[in-house]
Design a protein around this motif. Structure first.
Motif, PDB file in Angstrom:
ATOM      1  N   GLN A   1       0.828  -1.213   0.000  1.00 35.71           N
ATOM      2  CA  GLN A   1       0.000   0.000   0.000  1.00 35.71           C
ATOM      3  C   GLN A   1       0.866   1.268   0.000  1.00 35.71           C
ATOM      4  O   GLN A   1       0.504   2.280  -0.607  1.00 35.71           O
ATOM      5  CB  GLN A   1      -0.926  -0.006   1.224  1.00 35.71           C
ATOM      6  CG  GLN A   1      -1.936  -1.143   1.250  1.00 35.71           C
ATOM      7  CD  GLN A   1      -2.712  -1.189   2.546  1.00 35.71           C
ATOM      8  OE1 GLN A   1      -2.912  -0.161   3.205  1.00 35.71           O
ATOM      9  NE2 GLN A   1      -3.140  -2.386   2.950  1.00 35.71           N
ATOM     10  N   ILE A   2       1.991   1.181   0.673  1.00 34.33           N
ATOM     11  CA  ILE A   2       2.894   2.344   0.726  1.00 34.33           C
ATOM     12  C   ILE A   2       3.601   2.529  -0.610  1.00 34.33           C
ATOM     13  O   ILE A   2       3.710   3.655  -1.117  1.00 34.33           O
ATOM     14  CB  ILE A   2       3.917   2.171   1.867  1.00 34.33           C
ATOM     15  CG1 ILE A   2       3.213   2.199   3.224  1.00 34.33           C
ATOM     16  CG2 ILE A   2       4.980   3.278   1.797  1.00 34.33           C
ATOM     17  CD1 ILE A   2       4.130   1.879   4.399  1.00 34.33           C
ATOM     18  N   TYR A   3       4.090   1.409  -1.185  1.00 33.79           N
ATOM     19  CA  TYR A   3       4.813   1.444  -2.456  1.00 33.79           C
ATOM     20  C   TYR A   3       4.107   0.536  -3.466  1.00 33.79           C
ATOM     21  O   TYR A   3       4.618  -0.537  -3.821  1.00 33.79           O
ATOM     22  CB  TYR A   3       6.257   0.967  -2.273  1.00 33.79           C
ATOM     23  CG  TYR A   3       7.133   1.839  -1.419  1.00 33.79           C
ATOM     24  CD1 TYR A   3       7.521   3.097  -1.852  1.00 33.79           C
ATOM     25  CD2 TYR A   3       7.609   1.387  -0.181  1.00 33.79           C
ATOM     26  CE1 TYR A   3       8.360   3.906  -1.092  1.00 33.79           C
ATOM     27  CE2 TYR A   3       8.446   2.185   0.597  1.00 33.79           C
ATOM     28  CZ  TYR A   3       8.814   3.446   0.137  1.00 33.79           C
ATOM     29  OH  TYR A   3       9.638   4.228   0.906  1.00 33.79           O
ATOM     30  N   PRO A   4       2.972   0.927  -3.946  1.00 33.09           N
ATOM     31  CA  PRO A   4       2.225   0.028  -4.843  1.00 33.09           C
ATOM     32  C   PRO A   4       3.007  -0.293  -6.121  1.00 33.09           C
ATOM     33  O   PRO A   4       3.437   0.604  -6.841  1.00 33.09           O
ATOM     34  CB  PRO A   4       0.956   0.811  -5.160  1.00 33.09           C
ATOM     35  CG  PRO A   4       1.254   2.229  -4.819  1.00 33.09           C
ATOM     36  CD  PRO A   4       2.269   2.199  -3.731  1.00 33.09           C
ATOM     37  N   GLY A   5       3.217  -1.574  -6.358  1.00 33.33           N
ATOM     38  CA  GLY A   5       3.860  -2.041  -7.584  1.00 33.33           C
ATOM     39  C   GLY A   5       5.358  -1.892  -7.643  1.00 33.33           C
ATOM     40  O   GLY A   5       5.973  -2.253  -8.661  1.00 33.33           O
ATOM     41  N   THR A   6       6.013  -1.385  -6.588  1.00 32.67           N
ATOM     42  CA  THR A   6       7.475  -1.162  -6.647  1.00 32.67           C
ATOM     43  C   THR A   6       8.214  -1.764  -5.453  1.00 32.67           C
ATOM     44  O   THR A   6       9.380  -1.434  -5.232  1.00 32.67           O
ATOM     45  CB  THR A   6       7.797   0.337  -6.736  1.00 32.67           C
ATOM     46  OG1 THR A   6       7.341   0.991  -5.540  1.00 32.67           O
ATOM     47  CG2 THR A   6       7.149   0.967  -7.956  1.00 32.67           C
ATOM     48  N   VAL A   7       7.585  -2.650  -4.694  1.00 34.86           N
ATOM     49  CA  VAL A   7       8.244  -3.194  -3.508  1.00 34.86           C
ATOM     50  C   VAL A   7       9.528  -3.930  -3.879  1.00 34.86           C
ATOM     51  O   VAL A   7      10.583  -3.734  -3.262  1.00 34.86           O
ATOM     52  CB  VAL A   7       7.280  -4.131  -2.738  1.00 34.86           C
ATOM     53  CG1 VAL A   7       8.047  -4.893  -1.653  1.00 34.86           C
ATOM     54  CG2 VAL A   7       6.158  -3.320  -2.102  1.00 34.86           C
ATOM     55  N   THR A   8       9.465  -4.756  -4.902  1.00 36.89           N
ATOM     56  CA  THR A   8      10.651  -5.522  -5.302  1.00 36.89           C
ATOM     57  C   THR A   8      11.773  -4.595  -5.772  1.00 36.89           C
ATOM     58  O   THR A   8      12.948  -4.769  -5.407  1.00 36.89           O
ATOM     59  CB  THR A   8      10.294  -6.515  -6.409  1.00 36.89           C
ATOM     60  OG1 THR A   8       9.282  -7.414  -5.929  1.00 36.89           O
ATOM     61  CG2 THR A   8      11.510  -7.311  -6.837  1.00 36.89           C
ATOM     62  N   GLN A   9      11.409  -3.609  -6.602  1.00 39.40           N
ATOM     63  CA  GLN A   9      12.420  -2.699  -7.146  1.00 39.40           C
ATOM     64  C   GLN A   9      13.081  -1.847  -6.063  1.00 39.40           C
ATOM     65  O   GLN A   9      14.201  -1.357  -6.254  1.00 39.40           O
ATOM     66  CB  GLN A   9      11.795  -1.773  -8.190  1.00 39.40           C
ATOM     67  CG  GLN A   9      11.314  -2.491  -9.449  1.00 39.40           C
ATOM     68  CD  GLN A   9       9.863  -2.917  -9.333  1.00 39.40           C
ATOM     69  OE1 GLN A   9       9.364  -3.203  -8.233  1.00 39.40           O
ATOM     70  NE2 GLN A   9       9.170  -2.963 -10.467  1.00 39.40           N
ATOM     71  N   ARG A  10      12.418  -1.663  -4.936  1.00 35.62           N
ATOM     72  CA  ARG A  10      12.939  -0.795  -3.875  1.00 35.62           C
ATOM     73  C   ARG A  10      13.657  -1.556  -2.768  1.00 35.62           C
ATOM     74  O   ARG A  10      14.187  -0.932  -1.846  1.00 35.62           O
ATOM     75  CB  ARG A  10      11.797   0.012  -3.239  1.00 35.62           C
ATOM     76  CG  ARG A  10      11.203   1.064  -4.134  1.00 35.62           C
ATOM     77  CD  ARG A  10      10.109   1.831  -3.405  1.00 35.62           C
ATOM     78  NE  ARG A  10       9.421   2.766  -4.272  1.00 35.62           N
ATOM     79  CZ  ARG A  10       9.826   4.022  -4.497  1.00 35.62           C
ATOM     80  NH1 ARG A  10      10.911   4.478  -3.911  1.00 35.62           N
ATOM     81  NH2 ARG A  10       9.134   4.802  -5.308  1.00 35.62           N
ATOM     82  N   THR A  11      13.699  -2.842  -2.809  1.00 37.07           N
ATOM     83  CA  THR A  11      14.239  -3.612  -1.691  1.00 37.07           C
ATOM     84  C   THR A  11      15.725  -3.898  -1.888  1.00 37.07           C
ATOM     85  O   THR A  11      16.118  -4.575  -2.844  1.00 37.07           O
ATOM     86  CB  THR A  11      13.470  -4.933  -1.516  1.00 37.07           C
ATOM     87  OG1 THR A  11      12.088  -4.647  -1.277  1.00 37.07           O
ATOM     88  CG2 THR A  11      14.022  -5.725  -0.339  1.00 37.07           C
ATOM     89  N   TYR A  12      16.532  -3.346  -1.002  1.00 36.41           N
ATOM     90  CA  TYR A  12      17.982  -3.577  -0.985  1.00 36.41           C
ATOM     91  C   TYR A  12      18.392  -3.861   0.459  1.00 36.41           C
ATOM     92  O   TYR A  12      18.065  -3.094   1.373  1.00 36.41           O
ATOM     93  CB  TYR A  12      18.742  -2.371  -1.523  1.00 36.41           C
ATOM     94  CG  TYR A  12      18.453  -2.109  -2.981  1.00 36.41           C
ATOM     95  CD1 TYR A  12      19.101  -2.851  -3.967  1.00 36.41           C
ATOM     96  CD2 TYR A  12      17.528  -1.156  -3.368  1.00 36.41           C
ATOM     97  CE1 TYR A  12      18.835  -2.641  -5.309  1.00 36.41           C
ATOM     98  CE2 TYR A  12      17.252  -0.934  -4.693  1.00 36.41           C
ATOM     99  CZ  TYR A  12      17.901  -1.681  -5.672  1.00 36.41           C
ATOM    100  OH  TYR A  12      17.624  -1.481  -6.996  1.00 36.41           O
ATOM    101  N   LEU A  13      19.102  -4.952   0.648  1.00 33.44           N
ATOM    102  CA  LEU A  13      19.460  -5.367   1.996  1.00 33.44           C
ATOM    103  C   LEU A  13      20.640  -4.564   2.532  1.00 33.44           C
ATOM    104  O   LEU A  13      21.420  -3.985   1.767  1.00 33.44           O
ATOM    105  CB  LEU A  13      19.778  -6.860   2.004  1.00 33.44           C
ATOM    106  CG  LEU A  13      18.629  -7.777   1.568  1.00 33.44           C
ATOM    107  CD1 LEU A  13      19.060  -9.242   1.695  1.00 33.44           C
ATOM    108  CD2 LEU A  13      17.371  -7.500   2.360  1.00 33.44           C
TER     109      LEU A  13
END
Length: 461
Positions: A409-421
């Motif tokens: 809900q916070i990042y609709p459609g971009t969760v994968t693209q924004r995830t960096y460990l």
């Protein structure tokens, strides 16, 4: 015998000799040299040959009211003397008395103009006053002309600023600024002030200017030159302190203009820099250690600069005078990469490395370490490899846990693209904050544009 020195106080007049006769002179003011210098910056503007406007900058002359020493009772007189002295009157020089002004080119032998240079020497000449009289220089004239280039950038900003005349480290005339139309093949400048020169003294007079940063962007490889134009009359060169007797052209050597060498604008350094040294076998997860390649060298740094030494790691220079390290390219991208079409910072944006300044390792070591730069609030989702929980980054480097459905809900459609460990070793740079239980508790479109790197570093509250 000549000596070399700077212009000196008018109080330093000495006894003079005329022919074989010695006399003491009561001087009511000071004998000086007047110079007419015309500096030609050759700047290519096609076949245009007209000259620009004349700029005059007048300065108040020194006071002519100077206490006179008592007359010497032993002054030797002779009707045939080449100078006559009368207590309280000026020295007059008859037509048989020759004052010789010798002018010669002294540099620079070659010159590369670098954008941002301060007080760059455009032309240096030596003025030597021979025989028994001093001179006053009342004007200096310069002409800026064309080789290949222009005096202004496309926005009409002058390439040369703060033009002035210097003897040693002392400004003796100016500064003046360029003015006029958008393009010039040339422009005349006239300085008004007075320079005192003394017999037997050689003074090195420099025409200097500040060179604009943008000259390398718009006029790389352009060439300029400066010319000292010998005056055709002596109105600007006055013999004696209060006399109006002009120095004649046949008393100036040489009687031809003195040209400086061609000066070429240095090319803007072309850097080839990129992210390097992956922190893991999969740099898409943890990023790279820093930047490699060629960089702009820096003698000094200022707040906001990105710097490095001989090794890849990149540092931010804070307003507190410390340097904070970026642990990886992920943090660099979060702060400085542009947003893509999905409003996600561009990943592996190598162009950031082109903005990095390289300092020596000794310079780098002299700047205290000021902590670690964390990810920009609002930019990414993060976590660690050994824990499935994912967090958003909030102001003051807080990590706030968010359930997967709320992240969508916070990042609709971009969760994968924004995830960096985040590597385990870097995790202590963050502080654990409260959990987010609804999407309205974290609006990334407010967090991201309002983020301040110095707030995250604790420099500002």
């Amino acid at each position: 015998m000549r000596t070399r020195g700077d212009a000196r106080s008018p109080a330093n007049f000495r006894q003079g000799e005329i022919g074989m006769r010695t006399y003491n002179v009561s001087r009511t003011a000071y004998h000086v040299l007047t110079i007419a210098v015309i500096a030609l910056f050759a700047i290519g503007c096609g076949d245009e040959t007209t000259y620009g406007d004349t700029i005059t900058n007048n300065y108040a002359a020194p006071s002519a009211s100077v206490p006179q020493p008592a007359p010497d009772a032993n002054v030797e007189t002779d009707a045939q003397a080449e100078a006559t002295v009368d207590a309280g009157n000026d020295v007059e020089v008859d037509s048989g008395h020759k004052i010789q002004l010798s002018i010669s080119f002294t540099g620079p032998t070659e010159q590369t103009l670098v954008g941002g240079a301060k007080e760059a020497t455009l032309l240096e000449t030596s003025f030597c006053v021979d025989n028994t009289e001093d001179l006053i220089a009342k004007t200096l004239e310069y002409e800026l002309g064309n080789e290949t280039g222009n005096l202004l950038d496309p926005q009409g900003i002058p390439y040369f600023n703060n033009l002035k005349v210097m003897i040693g480290d002392t400004t003796v005339m100016g500064p003046v600024e360029l003015s006029g139309g958008t393009t010039w093949p040339s422009q005349n400048l006239t300085f008004g002030d007075e320079i005192y020169m003394y017999r037997g003294i050689c003074s090195d007079i420099r025409l200097v200017a500040d060179v604009a940063e943008g000259i390398s962007d718009f006029c790389s490889g352009c060439t300029y030159h400066a010319t000292l134009r010998i005056p055709t009359n002596g109105n600007g060169l006055v013999v004696g302190a209060t006399s109006s007797l002009p120095l004649q052209i046949d008393q100036i050597s040489p009687q031809v203009d003195i040209n400086g060498n061609v000066m070429t604008v240095a090319s803007k350094p072309v850097n080839d820099a990129y992210y390097c040294e992956p922190l893991s076998a999969n740099p898409d997860v943890f990023g790279y250690d820093g930047c490699c390649g060629t960089f702009t060298k820096a003698d000094s740094v200022k707040t906001g600069d990105l710097i490095k030494g001989s090794l890849p790691p990149i540092y931010y220079v804070g307003s507190d005078g410390n340097r904070a390290r970026f642990p990886s390219s992920i943090e660099l991208d979060s702060w400085f990469a542009p947003l893509d079409s999905m409003s996600v910072p561009v990943h592996n944006y190598h162009a950031i490395c082109l903005e990095v300044l390289e300092v020596t390792d000794a310079q780098l070591a002299a700047i205290p370490i000021g902590g670690t730069v964390t990810k920009r609030p609002g930019a990414y989702i993060t976590g660690i490899l050994t824990d499935p929980k994912r967090y958003v980054v909030d102001t003051h480097h807080l990590l706030r846990w968010v359930q997967p459905q709320i992240l969508e809900q916070i990042y609709p459609g971009t969760v994968t693209q924004r995830t960096y460990l985040t590597p385990d070793a870097i995790l202590p740079s963050y502080t654990m904050g409260s959990d987010i239980t609804s999407a309205d508790q974290y609006i990334w479109l407010q967090k991201y544009p309002g983020a301040d790197i110095e707030v995250e570093l604790g420099i500002h509250p």
